[in-house]
Design an enzyme around this catalytic site. Structure first.
Site, PDB file in Angstrom:
ATOM      1  N   ARG A  61       0.856  -1.205   0.109  1.00 40.99           N
ATOM      2  CA  ARG A  61      -0.052   0.105  -0.061  1.00 40.99           C
ATOM      3  C   ARG A  61       0.938   1.132  -0.194  1.00 40.99           C
ATOM      4  O   ARG A  61       0.614   2.168  -0.781  1.00 40.99           O
ATOM      5  CB  ARG A  61      -0.767   0.112   1.280  1.00 40.99           C
ATOM      6  CG  ARG A  61      -2.358  -0.320   1.001  1.00 40.99           C
ATOM      7  CD  ARG A  61      -2.624  -0.908   2.502  1.00 40.99           C
ATOM      8  NE  ARG A  61      -1.801  -1.802   2.612  1.00 40.99           N
ATOM      9  CZ  ARG A  61      -1.782  -3.187   2.476  1.00 40.99           C
ATOM     10  NH1 ARG A  61      -2.552  -3.629   1.637  1.00 40.99           N
ATOM     11  NH2 ARG A  61      -0.944  -4.114   2.640  1.00 40.99           N
ATOM     12  N   THR A  62       1.754   1.349   1.003  1.00 40.43           N
ATOM     13  CA  THR A  62       2.249   2.675   1.356  1.00 40.43           C
ATOM     14  C   THR A  62       3.203   2.953   0.011  1.00 40.43           C
ATOM     15  O   THR A  62       3.256   4.227  -0.470  1.00 40.43           O
ATOM     16  CB  THR A  62       3.234   2.522   2.476  1.00 40.43           C
ATOM     17  OG1 THR A  62       2.390   2.011   3.547  1.00 40.43           O
ATOM     18  CG2 THR A  62       3.723   4.113   2.608  1.00 40.43           C
ATOM     19  N   ARG A 111      11.018   3.906   3.789  1.00 43.61           N
ATOM     20  CA  ARG A 111      10.481   3.248   4.850  1.00 43.61           C
ATOM     21  C   ARG A 111      11.745   2.290   5.139  1.00 43.61           C
ATOM     22  O   ARG A 111      12.635   1.782   4.121  1.00 43.61           O
ATOM     23  CB  ARG A 111       9.542   2.069   4.135  1.00 43.61           C
ATOM     24  CG  ARG A 111       9.447   0.902   5.145  1.00 43.61           C
ATOM     25  CD  ARG A 111       8.162   0.125   4.807  1.00 43.61           C
ATOM     26  NE  ARG A 111       6.802   0.730   5.296  1.00 43.61           N
ATOM     27  CZ  ARG A 111       5.631   0.325   4.992  1.00 43.61           C
ATOM     28  NH1 ARG A 111       5.552  -1.017   4.804  1.00 43.61           N
ATOM     29  NH2 ARG A 111       4.555   0.857   5.230  1.00 43.61           N
ATOM     30  N   HIS A 139       4.506   5.497  11.597  1.00 41.67           N
ATOM     31  CA  HIS A 139       4.025   5.406  10.318  1.00 41.67           C
ATOM     32  C   HIS A 139       2.974   6.652  10.042  1.00 41.67           C
ATOM     33  O   HIS A 139       1.817   6.454  10.129  1.00 41.67           O
ATOM     34  CB  HIS A 139       3.406   3.893  10.131  1.00 41.67           C
ATOM     35  CG  HIS A 139       3.250   3.661   8.562  1.00 41.67           C
ATOM     36  ND1 HIS A 139       3.179   4.458   7.688  1.00 41.67           N
ATOM     37  CD2 HIS A 139       2.952   2.331   8.172  1.00 41.67           C
ATOM     38  CE1 HIS A 139       3.073   3.886   6.429  1.00 41.67           C
ATOM     39  NE2 HIS A 139       2.501   2.574   6.700  1.00 41.67           N
TER      40      HIS A 139
HETATM   41  N1   CP Z   1      -0.508  -0.083   5.791  1.00 40.23           N
HETATM   42  C1   CP Z   1       0.886  -0.263   5.304  1.00 40.23           C
HETATM   43  O1   CP Z   1       1.800   0.344   5.758  1.00 40.23           O
HETATM   44  O2   CP Z   1       0.763  -1.329   4.219  1.00 40.23           O
HETATM   45  P1   CP Z   1       2.130  -1.831   3.597  1.00 40.23           P
HETATM   46  O3   CP Z   1       2.950  -2.520   4.405  1.00 40.23           O
HETATM   47  O4   CP Z   1       1.562  -2.618   2.354  1.00 40.23           O
HETATM   48  O5   CP Z   1       2.843  -0.703   2.825  1.00 40.23           O
END
Ligand code: CP
Length: 318
Positions: A61-62, A111, A139
Site C-alpha cells: 500500500r504505502t 521506509r 508510520h
Molecule cells: N499499511 C501499510 O503500511 O501497508 P504496507 O506495508 O503494504 O505498505
C-alpha cells in the site's frame, strides 16, 4: 536556523504526524478532500518533478499509494522496493543514500526496518523526506490516512471511544495514531491485546499525564458494544524474536460476523492492512468495514502531503 531545500523553499520533512500543528493538519485534510472532489485541478501540479520511494522493507500500500499520488499529480517516480537491490546491500549508509537521492529527486518517501533511519536521512537531505514507516516506531502517513478516513466518514476527530486491537506492542500504526489523536479532546481509548502485546508504557504515561481516559483489556467481545471506532491490527511477525511466540499469538483475535453483531450499528472498523486472519472476509461486506475505503483516502492524503512539503499547496488549488 531554517534550512532551505534544493527548490529554494524552506525544507520540511514528515517524521511523525506531530511535525504538523493541528491547524496544518486541518489544512492538509481540507486539501485532500478538495483533491478527492476535484482531481483534475491537480493533475499537473507536480509536472516534471520526481518522487523517490526508498523502501528498505516490504510494502504494497504505502509505496504504491505514494507512487500513485505522484503520478496523479503529473509527476514521475524513481526508487527501489528492496534493500537488496540498492547499494545498502554493499554497505552504503542512509545518510549517503539520501545525499545521492537529493541529486535525482524532488521529494523522498523512505521506509526502513530501523527506528530513526528516516530521521537520519532527513538530517542529511536537500529534499523533503517522508517517514513511510520506521521499524516499530511510527508510520505517519498511515496515521494521516486513518485520521482522514475518520474525519470523512464520522465528521470529526473528537468525542469517540476508540478500540485498538491486536499487536499494540509492535504495531507502529497504533503508536502513530494514538500519538496524533491525543491532540483531539474527548476521545477515550480501549487497548485490546494479549498481555505480551500491550501498548508501550511511554504512551500510557503520556495518556495518564494528559488525564485522558483509557483502559487495557484482553477480550474484544466485552468492549465491542461501547466502541465508536475499532482499529484492528495484525500481529507483526517480522518483529518477533521467536516464531513460537508468533504462532501462539497470531490468531488471538478474529473479528467475524458474530462479533460484529455485538457492535453498535455506526461503529467503523479500520485496519491499516495487510490483514492476515484478524478480520474474517465475511466482515468485508458489512457497511461498517471501511478498511478498503481507507486505502483510497491514503492516496488523497499523500497527494496533499506531497504538495504541502513541496510548497505547492497554496497555488495548486487556488
Ligand atoms: N499499511 C501499510 O503500511 O501497508 P504496507 O506495508 O503494504 O505498505
Amino acid at each position: 536556523m531554517e534550512k532551505i531545500g534544493k527548490n529554494g523553499k524552506p525544507l520540511r520533512h514528515m517524521m511523525t504526524p506531530l511535525d504538523f500543528s493541528s491547524e496544518e493538519l486541518e489544512r492538509l485534510f481540507d486539501l485532500a478532500s478538495d483533491i478527492k472532489e476535484h482531481p483534475d485541478t491537480y493533475k499537473d501540479a507536480c509536472n516534471r518533478m520526481k518522487l523517490a520511494t526508498c523502501f528498505y522493507e516490504p510494502s504494497t500500500r504505502t509505496r504504491l499509494s505514494f507512487e500513485t499520488a505522484m503520478l496523479n499529480l503529473g509527476g514521475q517516480i524513481i526508487g527501489f522496493s528492496d534493500a537488496n537491490s540498492s547499494s545498502a546491500s554493499k554497505g552504503e549508509s542512509v545518510s549517503d543514500t539520501i545525499r545521492v537521492i537529493s541529486c535525482f529527486a524532488d521529494i523522498c518517501a523512505m521506509r526502513h526496518p530501523k527506528e530513526g533511519a528516516p530521521m537520519v536521512a532527513a538530517a542529511h537531505s536537500r529534499i523533503p523526506v517522508i517517514n513511510a514507516g520506521d521499524g516499530g516506531h511510527q508510520h505517519p502517513t498511515q496515521t494521516l490516512t486513518d485520521m482522514m478516513t475518520i474525519r470523512a466518514l464520522k465528521g470529526s476527530l473528537n468525542g469517540y471511544t476508540i478500540g485498538l486491537c491486536g499487536d499494540l506492542k509492535f504495531g507502529r500504526t497504533v503508536h502513530s495514531l494514538v500519538n496524533a489523536m491525543l491532540r483531539y479532546p474527548d476521545n477515550k481509548y480501549v487497548f485490546i491485546s494479549p498481555e505480551e502485546l500491550r501498548i508501550p508504557s511511554y504512551l500510557k504515561e503520556k495518556l495518564t499525564d494528559m488525564n485522558i481516559d483509557f483502559k487495557e483489556v484482553e477480550r474484544l467481545e466485552d468492549s465491542l458494544p461501547e466502541l465508536d471506532l475499532l482499529y484492528m491490527t495484525r500481529v507483526q511477525r517480522e518483529r518477533f524474536f521467536n516464531e513460537e511466540d508468533y504462532v501462539r499469538l497470531k490468531d488471538f483475535y478474529v473479528l467475524n460476523k458474530a462479533k460484529m453483531e455485538l457492535a453498535p450499528k455506526d461503529m467503523l472498523v479500520l485496519h491499516p492492512l495487510p490483514r492476515v486472519n484478524e478480520i474474517s472476509v465475511e466482515v468485508d461486506d458489512d457497511p461498517r468495514a471501511v478498511y478498503f475505503d481507507q486505502v483510497q483516502y491514503g492516496v488523497y492524503v499523500r497527494m496533499a502531503l506531497i504538495l504541502t512539503l513541496l510548497g505547492l499547496d497554496g497555488g495548486a488549488h487556488a
